[in-house]
Write an enzyme that holds these catalytic residues in place. Structure first.
Site, PDB file in Angstrom:
ATOM      1  N   GLY B  10       0.820  -1.287   0.019  1.00 44.45           N
ATOM      2  CA  GLY B  10      -0.095  -0.043  -0.204  1.00 44.45           C
ATOM      3  C   GLY B  10       0.835   1.049   0.065  1.00 44.45           C
ATOM      4  O   GLY B  10       2.042   1.357   0.774  1.00 44.45           O
ATOM      5  N   GLY B  12      -0.267   4.674  -0.034  1.00 47.57           N
ATOM      6  CA  GLY B  12      -1.155   5.971   0.394  1.00 47.57           C
ATOM      7  C   GLY B  12      -0.301   6.493   1.461  1.00 47.57           C
ATOM      8  O   GLY B  12       1.046   6.316   1.552  1.00 47.57           O
ATOM      9  N   ALA B  14      -0.202   6.383   4.808  1.00 45.80           N
ATOM     10  CA  ALA B  14       0.635   5.397   6.000  1.00 45.80           C
ATOM     11  C   ALA B  14       1.795   4.612   5.195  1.00 45.80           C
ATOM     12  O   ALA B  14       2.846   4.541   5.926  1.00 45.80           O
ATOM     13  CB  ALA B  14      -0.403   4.576   6.565  1.00 45.80           C
ATOM     14  N   PHE B 114     -12.388  22.082  12.480  1.00 51.63           N
ATOM     15  CA  PHE B 114     -13.299  20.807  12.145  1.00 51.63           C
ATOM     16  C   PHE B 114     -14.023  20.312  12.975  1.00 51.63           C
ATOM     17  O   PHE B 114     -13.932  20.699  14.424  1.00 51.63           O
ATOM     18  CB  PHE B 114     -12.235  19.723  11.692  1.00 51.63           C
ATOM     19  CG  PHE B 114     -12.083  19.599  10.466  1.00 51.63           C
ATOM     20  CD1 PHE B 114     -11.924  20.518   9.330  1.00 51.63           C
ATOM     21  CD2 PHE B 114     -12.170  18.206  10.008  1.00 51.63           C
ATOM     22  CE1 PHE B 114     -12.044  20.150   7.882  1.00 51.63           C
ATOM     23  CE2 PHE B 114     -12.276  17.920   8.403  1.00 51.63           C
ATOM     24  CZ  PHE B 114     -12.048  18.862   7.530  1.00 51.63           C
ATOM     25  N   ASP B 208      -8.214  -5.009   0.983  1.00 53.50           N
ATOM     26  CA  ASP B 208      -7.316  -6.084   0.583  1.00 53.50           C
ATOM     27  C   ASP B 208      -6.441  -6.541   2.041  1.00 53.50           C
ATOM     28  O   ASP B 208      -6.424  -7.823   2.363  1.00 53.50           O
ATOM     29  CB  ASP B 208      -6.367  -5.624  -0.556  1.00 53.50           C
ATOM     30  CG  ASP B 208      -6.993  -5.188  -1.591  1.00 53.50           C
ATOM     31  OD1 ASP B 208      -8.533  -5.414  -1.656  1.00 53.50           O
ATOM     32  OD2 ASP B 208      -6.340  -5.102  -2.629  1.00 53.50           O
ATOM     33  N   GLN B 227     -18.129   4.724   9.709  1.00 51.30           N
ATOM     34  CA  GLN B 227     -18.571   5.891   9.490  1.00 51.30           C
ATOM     35  C   GLN B 227     -19.161   6.391   8.159  1.00 51.30           C
ATOM     36  O   GLN B 227     -18.856   6.261   7.095  1.00 51.30           O
ATOM     37  CB  GLN B 227     -17.240   6.994   9.531  1.00 51.30           C
ATOM     38  CG  GLN B 227     -17.555   8.481   9.734  1.00 51.30           C
ATOM     39  CD  GLN B 227     -16.492   9.112  10.027  1.00 51.30           C
ATOM     40  OE1 GLN B 227     -15.436   9.442   9.316  1.00 51.30           O
ATOM     41  NE2 GLN B 227     -16.389   9.381  11.415  1.00 51.30           N
ATOM     42  N   HIS B 229     -20.248   9.621   6.298  1.00 51.26           N
ATOM     43  CA  HIS B 229     -19.978  10.935   6.347  1.00 51.26           C
ATOM     44  C   HIS B 229     -21.346  11.834   5.951  1.00 51.26           C
ATOM     45  O   HIS B 229     -21.974  11.404   5.197  1.00 51.26           O
ATOM     46  CB  HIS B 229     -18.755  11.310   5.124  1.00 51.26           C
ATOM     47  CG  HIS B 229     -18.165  12.432   5.174  1.00 51.26           C
ATOM     48  ND1 HIS B 229     -18.958  13.785   4.979  1.00 51.26           N
ATOM     49  CD2 HIS B 229     -16.856  12.933   5.540  1.00 51.26           C
ATOM     50  CE1 HIS B 229     -18.047  14.923   5.193  1.00 51.26           C
ATOM     51  NE2 HIS B 229     -16.850  14.155   5.410  1.00 51.26           N
ATOM     52  N   LEU B 239     -17.264  12.550  -2.258  1.00 50.18           N
ATOM     53  CA  LEU B 239     -17.177  13.384  -0.719  1.00 50.18           C
ATOM     54  C   LEU B 239     -17.196  14.919  -1.137  1.00 50.18           C
ATOM     55  O   LEU B 239     -16.444  15.452  -2.119  1.00 50.18           O
ATOM     56  CB  LEU B 239     -15.818  12.932  -0.278  1.00 50.18           C
ATOM     57  CG  LEU B 239     -15.492  13.760   0.807  1.00 50.18           C
ATOM     58  CD1 LEU B 239     -16.431  13.302   2.088  1.00 50.18           C
ATOM     59  CD2 LEU B 239     -14.161  13.270   1.505  1.00 50.18           C
ATOM     60  N   GLU B 242     -15.975  18.224   4.907  1.00 50.94           N
ATOM     61  CA  GLU B 242     -15.955  18.698   6.204  1.00 50.94           C
ATOM     62  C   GLU B 242     -15.642  20.127   6.086  1.00 50.94           C
ATOM     63  O   GLU B 242     -15.968  20.958   6.981  1.00 50.94           O
ATOM     64  CB  GLU B 242     -15.552  17.916   7.295  1.00 50.94           C
ATOM     65  CG  GLU B 242     -16.367  18.301   8.734  1.00 50.94           C
ATOM     66  CD  GLU B 242     -15.950  17.391   9.927  1.00 50.94           C
ATOM     67  OE1 GLU B 242     -16.446  16.016   9.414  1.00 50.94           O
ATOM     68  OE2 GLU B 242     -15.425  17.687  10.803  1.00 50.94           O
ATOM     69  N   ARG B 273     -19.122  13.440  13.266  1.00 50.15           N
ATOM     70  CA  ARG B 273     -19.912  12.993  12.244  1.00 50.15           C
ATOM     71  C   ARG B 273     -21.162  12.060  12.384  1.00 50.15           C
ATOM     72  O   ARG B 273     -22.093  12.004  11.508  1.00 50.15           O
ATOM     73  CB  ARG B 273     -18.727  12.295  11.048  1.00 50.15           C
ATOM     74  CG  ARG B 273     -18.056  13.496  10.731  1.00 50.15           C
ATOM     75  CD  ARG B 273     -16.852  12.668   9.669  1.00 50.15           C
ATOM     76  NE  ARG B 273     -15.878  13.641   8.848  1.00 50.15           N
ATOM     77  CZ  ARG B 273     -14.828  13.453   8.293  1.00 50.15           C
ATOM     78  NH1 ARG B 273     -14.469  12.107   8.265  1.00 50.15           N
ATOM     79  NH2 ARG B 273     -14.292  14.279   7.953  1.00 50.15           N
ATOM     80  N   HIS B 337     -18.111   6.115   4.370  1.00 48.10           N
ATOM     81  CA  HIS B 337     -16.945   6.931   4.402  1.00 48.10           C
ATOM     82  C   HIS B 337     -15.670   6.371   4.553  1.00 48.10           C
ATOM     83  O   HIS B 337     -14.414   6.446   4.075  1.00 48.10           O
ATOM     84  CB  HIS B 337     -17.226   8.352   4.931  1.00 48.10           C
ATOM     85  CG  HIS B 337     -15.993   9.276   4.833  1.00 48.10           C
ATOM     86  ND1 HIS B 337     -15.427   9.520   3.390  1.00 48.10           N
ATOM     87  CD2 HIS B 337     -15.113   9.909   5.876  1.00 48.10           C
ATOM     88  CE1 HIS B 337     -14.582  10.476   3.581  1.00 48.10           C
ATOM     89  NE2 HIS B 337     -14.230  10.524   4.936  1.00 48.10           N
ATOM     90  N   GLU B 361      -5.885   3.431   7.577  1.00 48.47           N
ATOM     91  CA  GLU B 361      -7.248   2.884   7.850  1.00 48.47           C
ATOM     92  C   GLU B 361      -7.549   1.315   7.978  1.00 48.47           C
ATOM     93  O   GLU B 361      -8.332   0.928   8.530  1.00 48.47           O
ATOM     94  CB  GLU B 361      -8.131   3.251   6.628  1.00 48.47           C
ATOM     95  CG  GLU B 361      -9.479   3.366   6.631  1.00 48.47           C
ATOM     96  CD  GLU B 361     -10.446   3.792   5.714  1.00 48.47           C
ATOM     97  OE1 GLU B 361      -9.984   4.714   4.914  1.00 48.47           O
ATOM     98  OE2 GLU B 361     -11.518   3.543   5.636  1.00 48.47           O
ATOM     99  N   ARG B 372     -14.574   8.290  14.365  1.00 53.82           N
ATOM    100  CA  ARG B 372     -13.592   9.172  13.889  1.00 53.82           C
ATOM    101  C   ARG B 372     -13.840  10.873  13.717  1.00 53.82           C
ATOM    102  O   ARG B 372     -14.760  10.983  13.046  1.00 53.82           O
ATOM    103  CB  ARG B 372     -12.845   8.775  12.639  1.00 53.82           C
ATOM    104  CG  ARG B 372     -11.529   9.451  12.143  1.00 53.82           C
ATOM    105  CD  ARG B 372     -10.663   8.936  11.170  1.00 53.82           C
ATOM    106  NE  ARG B 372     -11.553   8.766   9.925  1.00 53.82           N
ATOM    107  CZ  ARG B 372     -11.634  10.092   9.046  1.00 53.82           C
ATOM    108  NH1 ARG B 372     -10.958  10.977   9.452  1.00 53.82           N
ATOM    109  NH2 ARG B 372     -12.220  10.132   7.822  1.00 53.82           N
ATOM    110  N   SER B 377      -7.787  11.409  10.525  1.00 55.79           N
ATOM    111  CA  SER B 377      -7.434  10.212   9.926  1.00 55.79           C
ATOM    112  C   SER B 377      -5.937  10.468   9.015  1.00 55.79           C
ATOM    113  O   SER B 377      -5.098   9.616   9.120  1.00 55.79           O
ATOM    114  CB  SER B 377      -8.410   9.796   8.571  1.00 55.79           C
ATOM    115  OG  SER B 377      -8.410  10.776   7.751  1.00 55.79           O
ATOM    116  N   LEU B 378      -5.756  11.568   8.429  1.00 55.53           N
ATOM    117  CA  LEU B 378      -4.408  11.870   7.855  1.00 55.53           C
ATOM    118  C   LEU B 378      -3.454  11.903   9.218  1.00 55.53           C
ATOM    119  O   LEU B 378      -2.353  11.461   8.892  1.00 55.53           O
ATOM    120  CB  LEU B 378      -4.595  13.303   7.279  1.00 55.53           C
ATOM    121  CG  LEU B 378      -5.253  13.357   6.040  1.00 55.53           C
ATOM    122  CD1 LEU B 378      -5.126  14.721   5.255  1.00 55.53           C
ATOM    123  CD2 LEU B 378      -5.234  12.332   5.066  1.00 55.53           C
TER     124      LEU B 378
END
Lengths: 295, 557, 321
Positions: B10, B12, B14, B114, B208, B227, B229, B239, B242, B273, B337, B361, B372, B377-378
């Site tokens: 992966g 992304g 992370a 936020f 996966d 969650q 959204h 999306l 927010e 949320r 979401h 995630e 969350r 999450s970031l």
């Protein structure tokens, strides 16, 4: 229809035949060209000046347009590049703040840009203003059997937003439409909206020549008798550099490149010589024989 | 022969953050991803990343409290403390790498507020924060000349003597299966959105990593915590950040009322949320919606603010719905979401399986608990992505050799070939669509015993039917038909664990809201749910929530 | 909310698979029933899922942010997830092809290796100068907001697909990589602007662009790559990295307008090539001769504007802005 005539630098320089043929057809088409209105105009900057200083470029174009506005005349151009650069300036000048900033400079000369009458290329004027019906009624010489490849020039096709294609979708196909109106057959090919290579011919000649070679040979191989363009810069590159491009590709091309006003002039029954069709580097003799005209 | 100290699955946020940490430590590191790194779904994160910067008067404990309250007290508090404490340092690191965060007038990092946060502590790049961060981390891996198995797809984890020693993966470009040996593997495969329909998630979010870990016996924790959204675009669920509400946008019902006044008088649209989504769904269910939606109203923000701070939202609104946010409110609805649940890990990303780590995630270190908060999450991906690498670095240093697994490769090749050879079966998409509908109606914003049961039965039925699916594409090169079929199996396995978690948690907490048991039950259910396979049998069990100093309280916004 | 007017669209797809038809491309037409809100991607997914699973394509986010799904639709590069079918279909037909200027792996999937190689070539990462501060680098918000415009680039490759220079010149860095380079050169935190600009002066760099505006037209994220290339040219000249034909051309062009109001092509060529660059000028001689023979006589001392002074005045006022 009276217009402030903006001939552009090239029609008074390396492509004098464009200037001549434009003047010749205008009378017949009912287009009155005022050549005085823009005597003190400047070059549009052709996108080169804008690289360095967009504000300066836009100010010069706003000034040119304001000179015409002062005479209550819209501008007529005969060059894709002049047209595109001016359309882009007009598009940015829709922003009020920007317009005010530029008008401040123009005020010095007693000028004001309003943008009420957008600048148009003669090709657009023929298609939008004169229209199919009237134009066809003026045609004296059907160019049946002639196969023509269109070549627009970047500035007359992009950016489509500034050129207002969404308001005037007919601009997208105006060159093909005109070709059909004169009775000729359109040879469609993917390069018709591509770059001719002119802007880099002094910088990177090889790449430029490849563009010339690709476009002209593709059109030729698809059976075109000639290529027609509303842009004198494209004409310069496609015509003057064609032999050299052909040499690089180790083949013959020999595709005459004609200006839009020359094509119109032929259809209007004018003598090829009046249109200075013989003043091209790639010979137009065979082309003229094809339409049973003495070269 | 492919062999590494650390293999990260992966690419992304992370995964890339883990990779950079591992490369910096001098480990032989490789990244494997089924898509090019910048296509990873982290790019879709819009609003920002939370951090309490002490040098401007904020404090991490307040951030932690907001997070824990947001989690409805299901988050493990020590994990939350770590995340909030390390947030500032990680944020500054990102800035130093080149992220073009928005600034204040003095040129320092600027913030927006936020949902669920007591103060503005969300740092952002317009409405493309995720994309801007992902591209910068990718740039850093280019700088480090990182090795990337680009467009490779993992079909199986290699377990030897109970420890993870690599993966079997397919090079999508050639269709060939290979063994990639590694002393440790970090799963950073992201979310599971495609199990639901609609979802804000990308088509590649197919769980996966969760399925791979579950398959080898790792526990999946709190999987029922899905969650929704509050502002998914009506229709296909794209999306709308927010960030819009962070900048002051309203939510309106069909009467033009800011209905959040009734549900969260203090936080209004910026309640957490789960609260906002429930409020919206209640309005819709009680007849105050508009074609199954409520309205997000940005008009009063003005065109220039919308274009500067919410540019991407404006693009989405105009391109996909023909709505100019400055002129018209846009219909939105609660849309699946994010999954708070995931592969259970410790603070260093270690899963139940030695040598197997997880972050982002797909993992659950439990910083989000039952709900969350936006922009956490970031932060989770960065803090725990980095930590998982540290865990893997330490672990792999103790491993001397990696052994073979030739036989396993042959078995796996046979298994995949069997799928390709099947003919005249059902199409993968048929099953995927049935699963998506069943999961959305069964495990929705509101759920109850019956709805969960129906969803679970459907999933079990689909798992049976999966064995008879077949694919059209029998070729080797870039066979997306085959990938889609393999992903379907992953999704079905994960869907089942979601249903099992949901049916067992007999209370309402955070995102898990049961209309038949509407109260939170701290006495019996201040607990994590676990689903894991032991010797092929599915096991369910619970574990205690880690509480440090914040005792559970009634949650009001 | 969403209307459900259905109709059937003919989707013609250029297909290619090394394992089929000896790797030769062929076109296949699918009749697809679509809703009126469908994007091109929706239709392609419908084909893949319901009609023909052998169709290969890349797609992920469906929301114009991941950059996976650039393809040519009716000959022009588009991000198909944000391209409404109703906007592009003509007589209920569309043609979908893989992106141009890149090799095809399978069907609509292109090999992006050349794209990323050029991305890597511009050293696409921040190279800050001096000591790393404890906190963040201070930077004006306006600069950051300006950079957001470039960071909007999602590396989808649409601009590279339709770049007219790349069609004839493989080593051109291309609009995406150059815009990426601009992103660092315009970043107040980056310390290697000069070196970066020097690298971009070389063959394949900023002076290869013809300003054809294809990249501007097709960019789905309004990154305006060409505008960035033009800014790089301007910065390059400002930094006196100007000993090349491109920079000389731009400078001569500007000077000629400044002094005459309009252009003189002969002088432009002479100044671009350099008055004493005998070899280059000799190469141009045959072109000039053939033009003369054809009766084209570009006047050496051409017309000039009737109000040169006013134009000079405007230059003076705005030149350094």
């Amino acid at each position: 229809m009276k217009f402030a005539f903006f001939p552009g630098c090239v029609s008074r320089g390396a492509c004098p035949e464009l200037y001549t043929s434009t003047v010749k057809i205008s009378g017949i088409l009912g287009i009155e060209l005022d050549e005085k209105a823009l005597e003190s105009a400047s070059c549009t900057g052709a996108g080169v000046l804008q690289e360095k200083n967009q504000l300066l470029g836009d100010t010069l174009n706003a000034r040119n347009i304001a000179l015409a506005e002062k005479q209550n005349l819209p501008i007529l151009t005969i060059c894709s590049t002049c047209q595109g650069v001016m359309s882009q300036a007009e598009y940015r000048l829709e922003n009020e703040e920007y317009r005010a900033q530029i008008n401040e400079t123009l005020a010095d000369e007693g000028l004001e840009y309003t943008g009420k009458t957008p600048t148009r290329h003669i090709l657009w004027i023929i298609v939008e203003e004169i229209g199919e019906k009237k134009f066809k009624s003026l045609v004296k010489r059907q160019l049946d059997g002639l196969r023509l490849a269109p070549f627009y020039g970047c500035y007359l096709v992009r950016p489509s937003k500034a050129l207002k294609f969404y308001e005037k979708p007919e601009r997208e196909t105006c060159l093909e439409d005109l070709t059909e109106w004169v009775g000729a057959t359109v040879v469609d090919f993917p390069g018709k909206t591509a770059c001719c290579g002119f802007p880099i011919v002094t910088i990177n000649e090889k790449a430029s020549l490849k563009m010339v070679g690709n476009h002209t040979s593709t059109a030729k191989d698809l059976g075109a008798d000639a290529m027609v363009t509303p842009c004198p810069l494209c004409h310069l590159n496609l015509d003057q550099y064609q032999d050299r491009a052909a040499g690089m590709m180790k083949r013959k091309i020999d595709l005459p490149i004609i200006h839009v006003p020359q094509l119109v002039g032929l259809a209007l029954g004018l003598d090829p010589e009046e249109l200075k069709i013989n003043k091209h580097v790639i010979s137009t003799k065979k082309l003229l024989t094809e339409i049973s005209l003495k070269p | 022969m492919y062999e590494h100290d650390i293999l990260i699955v992966g690419a992304g946020l992370a995964g890339l953050r883990a990779a950079l940490e591992s490369i910096e430590a001098g480990k032989n590191t490789a990244i494997l991803s089924k898509v090019h790194p910048v296509r990873s779904h982290s790019c879709a994160a819009q609003g920002g990343i939370n951090a309490a910067l002490t040098d401007r008067g904020d404090n991490w404990e307040d951030h932690a409290l907001s997070t824990i309250k947001g989690s409805d007290y299901l988050a493990d508090q020590e994990a939350v403390e770590i995340m909030c404490r390390e947030a500032g340092e990680n944020l500054i690191d990102l800035e130093h790498m080149g992220v073009i965060f928005s600034r204040d007038e003095e040129g320092r990092l600027g913030t927006r507020r936020f949902g669920g946060q007591s103060v503005a502590r969300t740092f952002f790049v317009g409405a493309i924060t995720g994309s801007a961060m992902l591209h910068v981390l990718y740039e850093q891996t280019v700088k480090q000349n990182a090795q990337v198995y680009e467009e490779w797809f993992v079909t199986k984890l290699i377990i030897e003597d109970g420890e993870c020693r690599g993966v079997i993966a397919m090079d999508i470009n050639s269709g060939k299966l290979e063994i990639i040996k590694a002393k440790s593997v970090i799963l950073a495969t992201g979310g599971i959105g495609r199990i639901f329909e609609p979802s804000t998630n990308a088509l590649i979010c197919t769980g996966d990593g969760l399925a791979l870990a579950y398959d080898v016996g790792a526990s999946l924790m709190d999987m029922e915590m899905i969650q929704y959204h509050p502002t998914g675009l009506a229709g296909n669920g794209i999306l709308l950040s927010e960030g819009a509400r962070g900048e002051g946008a309203y939510l309106l019902n069909s009467n033009g009322e800011r209905f959040m006044e009734d549900y969260a008088p203090e936080y209004l649209e910026l309640a957490s949320r789960d609260v906002v989504s429930r409020a919206e769904q209640t309005e819709i269910n009680e007849g105050r919606g508009i074609d199954g939606c409520v309205l997000l109203d940005c008009r009063h923000l003005g065109k220039s603010k919308i274009e500067e701070k919410l540019g991407y939202l404006q693009e989405v609104a105009i391109e996909f719905r023909g709505i100019d946010l400055a002129e018209q409110p846009i219909p939105v609805k609660p849309t699946m979401h994010y999954i708070m649940g995931g592969i259970k890990t410790d603070f260093m990303g270690q899963t139940d399986i030695p040598g197997l780590f997880a972050a982002g995630e797909c993992a659950n270190v439990s910083v989000h608990g039952a709900n969350r908060l936006g922009a956490n999450s970031l932060l989770d991906t960065i803090v725990f992505g980095r930590r998982s690498a540290r865990g893997a670095i330490e672990y792999s240093s103790q491993i001397n050799s990696i052994s073979k697994s030739k036989e396993e490769l042959n078995n796996e090749t046979k298994r995949i070939q069997n799928i390709i050879n099947r003919t005249n079966g059902e199409r993968s998409a048929t099953l995927r669509n049935e699963m998506g509908e069943a999961m959305t109606s069964g495990i929705g914003v509101f759920r109850d015993t019956k709805s969960i049961k129906i969803a679970k039965q459907k999933v079990l039925n689909l798992i049976d039917r999966y064995e008879n699916t077949s694919i059209d594409n029998k070729g080797k090169i870039f066979n997306t038909d085959l990938i889609f079929n393999l992903e379907l199996k992953y999704m079905l396995d994960v869907a089942l664990t979601i249903c099992i978690g949901a049916e067992n948690r007999k209370e309402s907490r955070g995102a898990h809201y049961r209309t038949d048991i509407t109260e939170r039950d701290d006495k019996n259910w201040l607990k994590h749910t676990h689903v894991a396979k032991t010797d092929g049998e599915v096991q369910f069990y619970t574990s205690d929530v880690n509480i440090t100093k914040w005792k559970p309280e009634i949650r009001k916004y | 909310m969403l209307q459900t007017a259905k109709k059937t669209i003919q989707i013609e797809i250029k297909r290619q698979d090394p394992e089929i038809n000896n790797g030769e491309s062929y076109n296949q037409i699918y009749d697809v029933e679509v809703e009126d809100w469908f994007t091109v991607l929706d239709a392609l997914i419908k084909i893949r899922e319901e009609i023909d699973g052998t169709l290969s394509l890349r797609c992920a986010c469906r929301a114009s942010i991941c950059g996976s799904c650039a393809m040519r639709v009716n000959g022009q590069a588009k991000l198909v997830c944000k391209t409404k079918l109703s906007v592009v279909e003509k007589n209920n037909k569309i043609l979908v092809e893989p992106v141009g200027n890149m090799p095809v792996i399978s069907d609509l999937v292109a090999d992006f290796k050349p794209f990323w190689d050029k991305f890597n070539a511009v050293e696409p990462y921040l190279k800050p100068e001096g000591e790393v501060p404890e906190g963040e680098y201070l930077a004006p918000n306006d600069d950051m907001v300006h950079l957001v415009g470039v960071m909007n680039c999602i590396m989808c490759g649409a601009c590279v697909s339709d770049c007219t220079v790349l069609e004839v010149k493989d080593n051109f860095l291309g609009p995406a990589a150059l815009a990426k380079s601009y992103r660092f050169i315009a970043d107040p935190r980056d310390g290697s602007q000069f070196e970066r600009l020097q690298n971009l002066e070389k063959d394949g760099g900023i002076w290869d662009c013809t300003r054809c505006m294809q990249c501007v037209e097709v960019c789905p994220k309004d990154v305006d790559p060409m505008e960035r290339i033009m800014s790089l040219r301007s910065k390059s000249i400002e930094n006196k990295i100007d000993k090349n034909y491109g920079a000389r051309h731009a400078k001569s062009f500007t000077d000629l307008i400044k002094n005459n109001g309009i252009l003189n092509e002969v002088l432009l060529i002479l100044r671009t090539k350099g008055l004493f660059n005998i070899i280059e000028l000799a190469k141009l001689l045959p072109i000039a001769i053939s033009a003369q023979l054809a009766g084209k006589r570009p006047p050496f001392f051409s017309h000039s504007s009737k109000n040169k002074n006013q134009i000079k005045k405007i230059f003076k006022k705005l030149e350094d802005k």
